[in-house]
Design a protein around this motif. Structure first.
Motif, PDB file in Angstrom:
ATOM      1  N   ASP A 124      52.790   6.612  21.621  1.00 13.10           N
ATOM      2  CA  ASP A 124      52.259   7.312  20.455  1.00 13.10           C
ATOM      3  C   ASP A 124      53.186   8.439  20.012  1.00 13.10           C
ATOM      4  O   ASP A 124      53.301   8.734  18.826  1.00 13.10           O
ATOM      5  N   TRP A 208      49.161   2.817  14.203  1.00 12.51           N
ATOM      6  CA  TRP A 208      47.818   3.253  14.576  1.00 12.51           C
ATOM      7  C   TRP A 208      47.745   3.400  16.096  1.00 12.51           C
ATOM      8  O   TRP A 208      48.128   2.489  16.832  1.00 12.51           O
ATOM      9  N   ILE A 212      46.261   9.611  17.952  1.00 10.77           N
ATOM     10  CA  ILE A 212      46.670  10.321  16.745  1.00 10.77           C
ATOM     11  C   ILE A 212      46.191   9.647  15.472  1.00 10.77           C
ATOM     12  O   ILE A 212      46.372  10.181  14.375  1.00 10.77           O
ATOM     13  N   GLY A 215      48.953   6.656  10.732  1.00 12.27           N
ATOM     14  CA  GLY A 215      49.990   7.509  10.172  1.00 12.27           C
ATOM     15  C   GLY A 215      51.182   6.706   9.694  1.00 12.27           C
ATOM     16  O   GLY A 215      51.225   5.479   9.827  1.00 12.27           O
ATOM     17  N   ASN A 239      56.640  12.894   8.372  1.00 14.45           N
ATOM     18  CA  ASN A 239      55.568  12.242   9.132  1.00 14.45           C
ATOM     19  C   ASN A 239      54.232  12.626   8.516  1.00 14.45           C
ATOM     20  O   ASN A 239      53.996  13.808   8.208  1.00 14.45           O
ATOM     21  N   LEU A 241      49.921  12.119   9.033  1.00 12.60           N
ATOM     22  CA  LEU A 241      48.803  11.674   9.848  1.00 12.60           C
ATOM     23  C   LEU A 241      47.511  11.777   9.037  1.00 12.60           C
ATOM     24  O   LEU A 241      47.245  12.826   8.416  1.00 12.60           O
TER      25      LEU A 241
END
Length: 333
Positions: A124, A208, A212, A215, A239, A241
Motif C-alpha cells: 500500500d 485500492w 488507504i 486513490g 497523489n 486519496l
C-alpha cells in the motif's frame, strides 16, 4: 496476230518473307518528368540526427534507471527483478531507525512473459510516491499496528502496446499479522521524444487498498541530456486519496552524473506540498545521492546527505543523512 502484245505466262509472283518490323521503341509523349517516388518511411537528412539523439537519450535514461534501481525500472521491466534494501536514516527526526524492505518481480513461463508474480513489503505504501519520504525513510517505531510492516503477493498482467505504451494490471493479497486483505492496482504509461534531445514519460496509476482506500498517482518526467553521461530530469508527482480528498504534491529537479562504470551521483532539489487544509508547501529539500557499485553488478551502496526546510520547524535548515545497502538482481546482469 502481228503487232499484238504477248501475254504474261504463269501466276503473279508473291512477296517473299514477312513484312519488316519497326526498329526501336515507340516514341514517348513529350512532357515534364514525373517526380521521384519516395517511400513514406524512408529516412531523410532530418531523420538521421533526430533518431541518433533519440536513441542516445533513451539509452542513457534506461541506464540511469537501472543503475539507480529506480521504481520505473522495477515497475515496467519484463525481466525478473529482485531488490533488497537495508535503509538507515539519521537526522533531525529522532525516531527514525533502520528498515529492511524487498521487492520481487518474476515473470512466469506462460503467456509470452506477460504474466508476473510480485512479492513486496508494504504494497500500500509502494502504490503512492510518499511526498514526505526521501530514499525510503524508515517507518516510525510508534506507528499503530495498521501502519506496521506488511507483505503483499500479486499476479500482474503486462502488455506493451507499440513502442510508446506500457500497460499493467495486478491483483493480490496483503498479509499483516494474522489478517489478509485483497488489493488491486492498474498502471498505464506513455513515453516518447516529442522534441530533439528531450524525452517525456507520463504514468497514471489507480489502486485500492483497505488501509488507504481508493486513490491515484500521476507522474510526469521530462528529461534532457547534456552529454553522454549527464542527464537532467524534472519530475512532477500528484497523489490523490478519496478518503482524505487530499493531493500530496511533489516537484523534483534532478541531475544524474555517471562518473564511471562503478559510480554515479544525483543532485536533487525538491518542493513538497499538500492541498488540504490549504494548498501549501510543507518541505523543501536539497540533497546529493552518491551511489557506488560495491560488488560486480548487483550490490550497491547509497550515501545521501540532505538538507530539509520543513514547515513544522518554520523552514529552518534541518540536516539528515540517509544510508542504503541494496542488492539488486535482474536477468540483464
Amino acid at each position: 496476230m502481228a503487232g499484238q502484245m504477248p501475254e504474261l505466262v504463269g501466276p503473279v509472283p508473291e512477296l517473299v518473307g514477312p513484312m519488316p518490323e519497326i526498329v526501336g521503341p515507340a516514341p514517348e509523349m513529350v512532357g515534364p518528368p514525373a517526380p521521384p517516388v519516395v517511400a513514406e518511411d524512408s529516412p531523410n537528412v532530418l531523420d538521421t540526427p533526430r533518431n541518433y539523439l533519440s536513441d542516445e537519450l533513451v539509452g542513457l535514461v534506461s541506464h540511469i534507471d537501472r543503475f539507480f534501481g529506480d521504481d520505473r525500472h522495477y515497475q515496467e521491466t519484463n525481466d525478473s527483478t529482485f531488490l533488497l534494501n537495508v535503509n538507515r536514516v539519521a537526522g533531525y527526526n529522532p525516531q527514525q531507525q533502520s528498515m529492511l524492505s524487498f521487492m520481487a518481480n518474476v515473470h512466469l513461463p506462460i503467456a509470452e512473459r506477460k504474466l508476473h508474480l510480485l512479492v513486496e513489503t508494504n504494497p500500500d505504501k509502494n502504490a503512492v510516491v510518499d511526498p514526505t519520504q526521501i530514499l525510503q525513510q524508515p517507518q516510525q517505531p510508534n506507528q499503530p499496528a495498521s501502519q506496521q510492516q506488511s507483505f503483499g503477493a500479486a499476479l500482474r498482467f503486462m502488455q506493451q502496446e507499440a513502442e510508446h505504451w506500457h500497460l499493467s494490471a495486478d491483483g493480490g493479497l496483503k498479509f499483516q499479522g494474522l489478517g489478509t486483505t485483497p488489493f488491486a492496482r492498474a498502471r498505464g504509461s506513455w513515453e516518447g521524444s516529442p522534441l530533439e534531445q528531450w524525452h517525456a514519460k507520463l504514468a497514471e496509476t489507480t489502486f485500492w487498498f483497505n488501509t488507504i482506500g481508493v486513490g491515484e498517482t500521476t507522474q510526469l518526467d521530462i528529461e534532457h541530456t547534456f552529454s553522454e553521461s549527464i542527464l537532467f530530469r524534472a519530475t512532477s508527482v500528484a497523489n490523490w486519496l478519496k478518503n482524505t480528498q487530499n493531493f500530496d504534491l511533489r516537484q523534483d529537479l534532478s541531475v544524474f552524473d555517471t562518473l564511471d562504470e562503478r559510480t554515479a551521483v544525483m543532485y536533487q532539489a525538491s518542493a513538497i506540498g499538500v492541498s488540504q487544509p490549504v494548498t501549501q508547501v510543507v518541505d523543501y529539500v536539497v540533497l546529493m545521492q552518491y551511489r557506488y557499485r560495491l560488488h560486480r553488478k548487483w550490490m550497491f551502496l547509497d550515501l545521501s546527505p540532505q538538507l530539509h526546510f520543513p514547515r513544522e520547524r518554520e523552514f529552518r535548515p534541518s540536516p539528515q543523512l540517509a544510508l542504503r545497502l541494496e542488492v539488486m538482481f535482474d536477468e540483464v546482469k
